[in-house]
Motif scaffolding. Structure first.
Motif, short mmCIF file in Angstrom:
data_model
loop_
_atom_site.label_atom_id
_atom_site.label_comp_id
_atom_site.label_asym_id
_atom_site.label_seq_id
_atom_site.Cartn_x
_atom_site.Cartn_y
_atom_site.Cartn_z
N THR A 44 15.81 2.93 -7.81
CA THR A 44 15.55 2.60 -6.32
C THR A 44 14.99 1.39 -6.00
N ILE A 45 14.23 0.43 -7.06
CA ILE A 45 13.56 -0.69 -7.04
C ILE A 45 14.70 -1.65 -6.24
N LEU A 46 15.90 -1.90 -6.48
CA LEU A 46 16.63 -2.89 -6.15
C LEU A 46 17.11 -2.50 -4.63
N PRO A 47 17.42 -1.12 -4.20
CA PRO A 47 17.68 -0.90 -2.89
C PRO A 47 16.40 -0.97 -2.04
N PHE A 48 15.42 -0.78 -2.71
CA PHE A 48 14.28 -0.91 -1.75
C PHE A 48 13.83 -2.45 -1.40
N ILE A 49 13.79 -3.30 -2.22
CA ILE A 49 13.70 -4.70 -2.01
C ILE A 49 14.59 -4.98 -1.05
N THR A 50 15.91 -4.72 -1.19
CA THR A 50 17.11 -5.05 -0.11
C THR A 50 16.60 -4.76 1.32
N CYS A 51 16.22 -3.26 1.07
CA CYS A 51 15.90 -2.62 2.49
C CYS A 51 14.79 -3.18 3.21
N ASN A 52 13.80 -3.76 2.31
CA ASN A 52 12.72 -4.19 2.88
C ASN A 52 12.71 -5.60 3.51
N VAL A 53 13.70 -6.36 2.86
CA VAL A 53 13.82 -7.75 3.42
C VAL A 53 14.69 -7.64 4.71
N VAL A 54 15.87 -6.85 4.59
CA VAL A 54 16.64 -6.92 5.98
C VAL A 54 16.02 -6.18 6.79
N CYS A 55 15.13 -5.30 6.77
CA CYS A 55 14.49 -4.55 7.92
C CYS A 55 13.39 -5.63 8.45
N PHE A 56 12.46 -6.39 7.90
CA PHE A 56 11.88 -7.43 8.29
C PHE A 56 12.72 -8.34 9.32
N LEU A 57 13.85 -8.83 8.72
CA LEU A 57 14.56 -9.70 9.61
C LEU A 57 15.05 -8.86 10.58
N ALA A 58 15.54 -7.70 10.59
CA ALA A 58 16.00 -6.97 11.87
C ALA A 58 14.92 -6.92 12.83
N LEU A 59 13.49 -6.67 12.15
CA LEU A 59 12.54 -6.62 13.19
C LEU A 59 12.16 -7.90 13.93
N ALA A 60 12.12 -8.85 12.98
CA ALA A 60 12.00 -10.45 13.53
C ALA A 60 12.98 -10.77 14.60
N THR A 61 14.19 -10.11 14.63
CA THR A 61 15.36 -10.47 15.33
C THR A 61 14.85 -9.80 16.92
N ALA A 99 7.74 -0.33 7.48
CA ALA A 99 7.47 -0.50 6.14
C ALA A 99 7.17 0.77 5.38
N ALA A 100 6.20 1.33 5.80
CA ALA A 100 5.50 2.53 5.38
C ALA A 100 6.60 3.35 4.74
N ASN A 101 7.68 3.87 5.43
CA ASN A 101 8.61 4.87 5.12
C ASN A 101 9.66 4.16 4.13
N THR A 102 9.90 2.97 4.23
CA THR A 102 10.99 2.17 3.39
C THR A 102 10.27 2.16 2.09
N LEU A 145 0.69 -1.29 -0.11
CA LEU A 145 0.03 -0.01 -0.12
C LEU A 145 0.94 1.34 0.11
N SER A 146 1.83 1.34 0.80
CA SER A 146 2.91 2.43 0.80
C SER A 146 3.55 2.82 -0.53
N VAL A 147 3.89 1.69 -1.35
CA VAL A 147 4.45 1.89 -2.94
C VAL A 147 3.64 2.44 -3.42
N LEU A 148 2.13 2.12 -3.41
CA LEU A 148 1.01 2.76 -4.32
C LEU A 148 0.57 4.28 -3.93
N LEU A 149 0.47 4.41 -2.50
CA LEU A 149 -0.22 5.47 -1.94
C LEU A 149 0.71 6.45 -1.42
N GLY A 150 2.11 5.95 -0.76
CA GLY A 150 3.01 6.86 -0.16
C GLY A 150 2.75 6.56 1.20
#
Length: 535
Positions: free
Chosen positions: A196-213, A163-166, A125-130
């Motif tokens: 920005t699409i590749l940095p976004f995907i990478t940031c999104n994945v590592v962010c979730f891993l950090a949150l899960a940790t 998630a929203a800001n990333t 939703l944040s990708v589409l709406l900001g």
């Protein structure tokens, strides 16, 4: 040579930023009212003080409003507000809350499955709406959901915020800072997404891993939810027609903005007509539903006058089931009492009756009932952004007028070893993340670093690399240590306070530390890899 005027300009600029980060209010004294120094007033007062001290002049103020060297502040704000209105009115239809209910049902009673699903939904939703519309709708829903499910709210709220800001870094319209970068660095809007699409995907994945940790314990996210109520997602879609029209108009706007960017057309010329068209539709559609409801009520009143016994029976049934009305605004989810009971404040709560209400209150109440979409979206629009953004542009122009931008540009040249690409990426990226906390939101940091990079006379590939590094930094920099690192952070804090959830600055910084650290390293690393391949 730095003059006394230049030093005074820098000092006043820094003081204004301090008041943005930590607002204060001078108490009322005798006939003098209390004066707040905050996000809205501090930069304006700084400009007035600098003007009185002759540290800036009217041409500097004009340049800060109209823009220089292809950077057009009015273009940025018109674009942002046009898209914000369409996104917020889309949220008013209930489509975002309906999506959250649907995801909740898919997650079921599995805590980690639900946590992951919410993260993906909020990202999409944040990708589409900001970020701002998602923060507006998602924060209130998660507070409600965690209370009902008896969950610790912080893991879910921090996940939503990250998630929203990333995700807002993907499209150039996802964040006002993206528009500043596209304008200031001359980056094509479609190319911006490609970078920005590749940095976004990478940031999104590592962010979730950090949150899960950091939220791995059962205390934060239970393996099995004790309460897994099945929520009716369809009931939350209050206005299906408005949701359909709003989605089509917003999607068309985004696509056309990407297309016209190849032809050098200012994107506000596309977004503004669509926003006006959406405004006209909202008024027309609300008027149609209001008159339809009025006719239905009038017909019922006529029928009830002929059958008093039936009238009493109907009134009793309506009082027992206020959502049973088959036609009109109640069916579309526009009944104020129903929406407040559901937790979705589409209509403001009715004010307590007063013995002699003024005519202006009556008029406003009638307008809110007649045109609920517009009058619900209006107070949600971030009007504080207008004076703040223009003030930041003016203050940066004042720094340039006094020679500070050239000084900072020379420092960048030296630190990057003459404008080498990879040192520039990491210097701009790390500085961007830090300055989001110290420059009065990520907008101020982006404007400042954009001007510095332009003045540094970097080689073309390095200049482009600096733009993408700043794009990553200005978005993930919102997931930071201070609420004022972004307008989304201030909005997030305000909504939580209204819902009775009070997050301390230290707690906010603590939970954001690990996600921010891993995203900064991973995101800038991907930018370095991209640029190494391309150049």
């Amino acid at each position: 040579m730095i003059s006394g005027y230049a030093i005074a300009t820098l000092v006043v600029f820094i003081i204004s930023i301090i008041f943005v980060i930590h607002p204060v209010s001078i108490p009322r004294w005798r006939l003098i009212p209390s004066i707040p120094f905050n996000l809205t007033t501090a930069p304006i007062l700084a400009i007035a003080l600098l003007w009185a001290a002759q540290c800036l002049n009217p041409p500097v103020i004009r340049d800060g409003i109209v823009g220089t060297d292809g950077v057009k502040p009015y273009n940025i704000l018109i674009l942002f507000f046009s898209l914000a209105y369409m996104a917020i009115t889309l949220d008013v239809t209930g489509i975002l809350k309906a999506a959250a209910y649907w995801v909740s049902n898919k997650g079921g009673s599995n805590g980690w499955k639900l946590y992951f699903y919410f993260y993906i939904m909020l990202t999409f939703l944040s990708v589409l709406l900001g970020n701002d519309p998602v923060i507006l709708s998602g924060t209130a829903f998660l507070v409600y959901y965690t209370k009902v499910a008896n969950l610790e709210p912080m893991p879910w709220l921090i996940s939503e915020f990250a998630a929203a800001n990333t995700a807002s870094m993907v499209l150039f319209v996802g964040n006002p800072t993206n528009v500043v970068i596209c304008e200031g660095f001359g980056v094509n809007n479609a190319a911006f997404t490609a970078y920005t699409i590749l940095p976004f995907i990478t940031c999104n994945v590592v962010c979730f891993l950090a949150l899960a940790t950091q939220f791995h314990s059962r205390k934060h996210i239970p393996r099995k939810l004790a309460h897994s109520e099945v929520l009716n997602a369809r009931e939350q879609l209050l206005d299906p027609v408005g949701a359909c029209v709003g989605s089509i108009m917003l999607g068309s706007t985004l696509v056309l903005c990407l297309v016209v960017s190849f032809f050098g057309i200012d994107v506000w010329m596309i977004s503004l007509p669509f926003a006006v068209g959406k405004l006209i539709f909202d008024f027309a559609w609300d008027h149609y539903r209001f008159t339809r409801k009025s006719r239905a009520l009038q017909s019922r009143s006529t029928f009830d006058s002929k059958s008093p016994l039936d009238s009493k029976h109907t009134e009793y049934e309506d009082s027992e089931n206020p959502t049973s009305e088959p036609t009109g605004a109640a069916q579309d989810g526009l009944s104020g009492s129903t929406l407040i009971e559901k937790g979705t404040a589409v209509l403001p709560p009715t004010r307590p009756p007063t013995p002699q209400p003024s005519s202006s209150d009556k008029l406003m109440e009638r307008l809110q009932k007649h045109f609920p979409t517009f009058f619900t979206a209006l107070p949600r629009l971030p009007f504080a952004l207008v004076p703040f953004a223009f003030s930041q542009f003016i203050l940066i122009e004042a720094l340039a007028h006094q020679g500070w931008i050239e000084v900072f540009a020379r420092w960048l040249q030296r630190a990057s070893q003459g404008g080498q690409m990879h040192p520039t990426i990491w210097i701009i990226g790390v500085l961007g993340v830090i300055l989001c906390n110290l420059s009065g939101t990520n907008i101020g940091a982006t404007i400042l670093l954009t001007q510095v990079a332009r003045a540094a006379d970097l080689p073309a590939p390095t200049f482009r690399a600096a733009a993408i590094a700043l794009a990553i930094a200005s978005n993930i920099g919102a997931v930071s240590f201070t609420f004022s690192a972004s307008l989304a952070g201030l909005l997030w804090k305000t909504i939580l306070g209204q819902k009775g959830v009070h997050v301390k600055q230290r707690e906010f910084a603590f939970w954001n530390l690990l996600p921010l650290l891993v995203m900064t390293i991973a995101g800038l690393g991907i930018v370095s890899a991209e640029m190494a391949v391309l150049y």
